[in-house]
Design an enzyme around this catalytic site. Structure first.
Site, short mmCIF file in Angstrom:
data_model
loop_
_atom_site.label_atom_id
_atom_site.label_comp_id
_atom_site.label_asym_id
_atom_site.label_seq_id
_atom_site.Cartn_x
_atom_site.Cartn_y
_atom_site.Cartn_z
N SER A 230 0.85 -1.20 0.00
CA SER A 230 0.00 0.00 0.00
C SER A 230 0.88 1.25 0.00
O SER A 230 1.73 1.39 -0.88
CB SER A 230 -0.97 -0.05 1.19
N ASP A 346 -8.89 -5.52 -5.82
CA ASP A 346 -8.54 -4.47 -4.87
C ASP A 346 -9.26 -3.20 -5.32
O ASP A 346 -8.84 -2.52 -6.25
CB ASP A 346 -7.02 -4.25 -4.87
N HIS A 377 -7.09 -6.01 -1.21
CA HIS A 377 -5.91 -5.19 -0.98
C HIS A 377 -4.81 -5.96 -0.29
O HIS A 377 -5.02 -6.65 0.70
CB HIS A 377 -6.32 -3.99 -0.11
#
Length: 622
Positions: A230, A346, A377
């Protein structure tokens, strides 16, 4: 499996003569296993979960140190160059036997806490299109956590027993790193660059944030690999964009590679899935965990004067300011190899982020492989692939990993640790099949090769969910067109692209396009109901940089990509093209009632079908 190359034997000579032995993957790329036999007889290998548990028993064989690395910028206005807080975990043999090791490095704005509270501190998504947004209440200050020896334990179990050092650092203005958070500003690239420079003896390290004694990384070979998930996956790309020497490889997992594409889409204000109302200033508040005495200055000079002043929730237009926060436009200096990982489902950091960057890296001729799975994710590459990759690019072991498949994709129903290998993504055999909607889309029309005719009109209502629209036999709030029921599996691989001719009875309207798998069940675990999706602002049909208000009843033409995907649609399913206006999961939520009209004769979707038209005909019975 002992390494026999002269370079590697030389590298590990101090350890071979001293406290233990280190073995690593053989050049033939067979079952990858690295073994370090410590003085007390503990064997740390990759034979299973028990091996990682034994790593904790090996702490006596590790050194942990904390320091601050001086950067080349002063982002908090205190008149001193900012220093980044860094911790290192390395094999004790680097101290006792003169062993030099490579470093695996993760940097993050999250290591030292983040804002509490909920969506009451986000922007209110209930906003009329083209209107000034309702005022937002900034989130409470982040409570900085107490100092500890190590910011994170991530990566330590995997890499330290295999003869690497693991390095962590806090991003500018977070935790005990000095400076201000900038959410995509230049200091977020220059901060990890400084750490890589320190690992190569080119930057200064100290035992304290101010003053302190010098600290050098004389134990490091100078070879560094960065990875993270991320935001932590964004920063390796930022660091690589500087062209810093010694950064040999990066492994971004679900990285946000463009803040515009994260918070906007084709001129439209679009929120990341699950975070309605989040924007770039909200993220700033969330990570602002640095020195409390400098937060006021940072809030005034960065959050308010830079982020809030430029984010523009009124139009959603692209700008030079947003473009400067797009790493796919800043890759010209990259020298590192890239192992990219992402989930096709995601809907937070969408897979287009990885795809756009990797397409540029491929065009530059850099070594690159991708790993995609069918989940959401996050999701690291399989450990075997990851360790082989780092071993190849940080220790020069000729294990062939860069010569293998260019894509590893987890097929529907398979474990993430067991991806299927492909020559590349998109699949080399994928060819465009163009489908067109026809019939009554307010009920369920057809999706096929024959063009439709006429104009159909839907009514915007953000209170109606995507699932309700897809499951309805008839709805005035969407147009839905379904292809034939599949008689054989259909493999899609790549990017779908839509073309539409639309009009509205208002100066502005949201536009959402979904490719779905029907029937929609809400219970699908093996493959998802949403195949792919995209969003656009018809006001930006001519330019992403400037909105042109719609003339009621006047049609505009636009085309745009949906998110990349690699999915096998199963027998008994139907592909559905769903067109609607406001998306309650992503867009601004205006009052209901705006009418969106679609000219079917000028509307189509290009699908990337593996096997092309022949595969489409075989799957749909001709």
């Amino acid at each position: 499996m002992t390494i026999t190359t002269a370079t590697t034997l030389l590298l590990f000579t101090p350890l071979l003569q001293g406290a233990g032995t280190l073995e690593a993957p053989t050049p033939d790329g067979a079952a990858q296993q690295a073994r370090w036999t410590a003085p007390d007889g503990i064997v740390l290998d990759d034979a299973g979960a028990a091996a990682e548990q034994r790593t904790m028993r090996g702490k006596r064989n590790q050194i942990v140190e904390t320091l601050w690395v001086e950067t080349e910028f002063d982002s908090d206005g205190d008149g001193r160059l900012d220093r980044m807080h860094v911790d290192v975990t390395r094999p004790r043999a680097t101290e006792t036997d003169g062993l030099k090791v490579a470093a695996v490095y993760e940097t993050s704005p999250y290591f030292w806490g983040f804002a509490g509270g909920g969506m009451e501190y986000f922007w209110d998504a209930r906003q009329e299109l083209g209107a000034d947004p309702p005022e937002r209440t900034p989130a409470p200050e982040v409570e900085r956590q107490s100092m500890r020896d190590r910011a994170s334990s991530s990566l330590v179990r995997t890499f330290v027993p295999r003869g690497f050092a693991v390095v962590h650092s806090a991003s500018p203005g977070t935790g005990y790193s000095q400076g201000c958070p900038t959410v995509g500003g230049s200091n977020e690239a220059l901060a990890p660059k400084a750490v890589v420079d320190w690992l190569n003896g080119r930057a200064k390290g100290y035992t304290a944030a101010v003053g302190g004694e010098p600290v050098v990384a004389d134990w490091c070979t100078g070879k560094v690999g960065m990875m993270g998930t991320s935001y932590n996956g964004t920063l390796p790309i930022a660091a690589a964009s500087t062209g810093v020497e010694g950064l040999e490889t990066i492994v971004p997992v679900a990285p946000n590679t463009s803040y515009y594409h994260y918070y906007r889409s084709n001129g439209l204000v679009r929120h990341p899935g699950g975070y309605m109302g989040e924007d770039i200033d909200v993220l700033y508040d969330f990570i602002n965990s640095g020195d409390p005495e400098r937060r006021g200055w940072c809030n005034e000079n960065v959050r308010d004067a830079v982020l809030v002043a430029n984010l523009d929730r009124k139009t959603g237009d692209m700008s030079e300011w947003w473009a400067a926060r797009d790493y796919s436009k800043q890759l010209g200096n990259v020298k590192a190899s890239v192992l990219m990982a992402h989930g096709f489902n995601d809907w937070n950091v969408m897979p287009g982020h990885s795809f756009r960057v990797r397409e540029v890296v491929k065009s530059m001729g850099l070594p690159t492989t991708c790993y995609y799975h069918q989940g959401g994710h996050g999701g690291d590459p399989p450990k075997e692939l990851l360790v082989r990759w780092m071993t190849r690019f940080l220790y020069g072991v000729e294990n062939g990993v860069e010569d293998g498949p260019r894509a590893y994709i987890v097929r529907e129903g398979d474990k993430r640790s067991e991806p299927t290998a492909y020559p590349e993504f998109p699949h080399p055999d994928a060819e465009t099949v163009t489908l067109r909607p026809s019939g009554d889309g307010l009920a369920v029309g057809a999706l096929g090769e024959a063009a439709g005719t006429g104009v159909q009109t839907l009514v915007d209502d953000a209170s109606v969910t995507r699932a309700d629209m897809a499951k309805a036999a008839k709805s005035e709030h969407r147009l839905l067109f379904a292809g034939p029921m599949l008689e054989a599996p259909l493999h899609l691989s790549g990017v779908s692209r839509v073309r539409l001719k639309v009009a509205a009875d208002a100066p502005a309207v949201n536009l959402s396009v979904y490719l779905v798998s029907l029937p929609w069940t809400d219970e699908r675990a093996v493959w998802p109901d949403i195949v792919t999706a995209g969003w656009a602002d018809p006001q930006n049909a001519k330019s992403l940089y400037e909105s042109t208000p719609l003339v009621p009843g006047e049609f505009v033409e636009l085309e745009f990509d949906l998110q990349p995907d690699d999915q096998v649609i199963q027998v008994g399913e139907q592909l559905g093209l769903m067109i609607f206006a406001s998306d309650p999961a992503h867009t601004l939520l205006p009052e209901a009632g705006t009418k969106l009209s679609v000219d079917l004769s000028a509307t189509s979707i290009d699908l990337p079908v593996v096997g092309g038209k022949n595969a489409w005909k075989a799957a749909t019975g001709g």
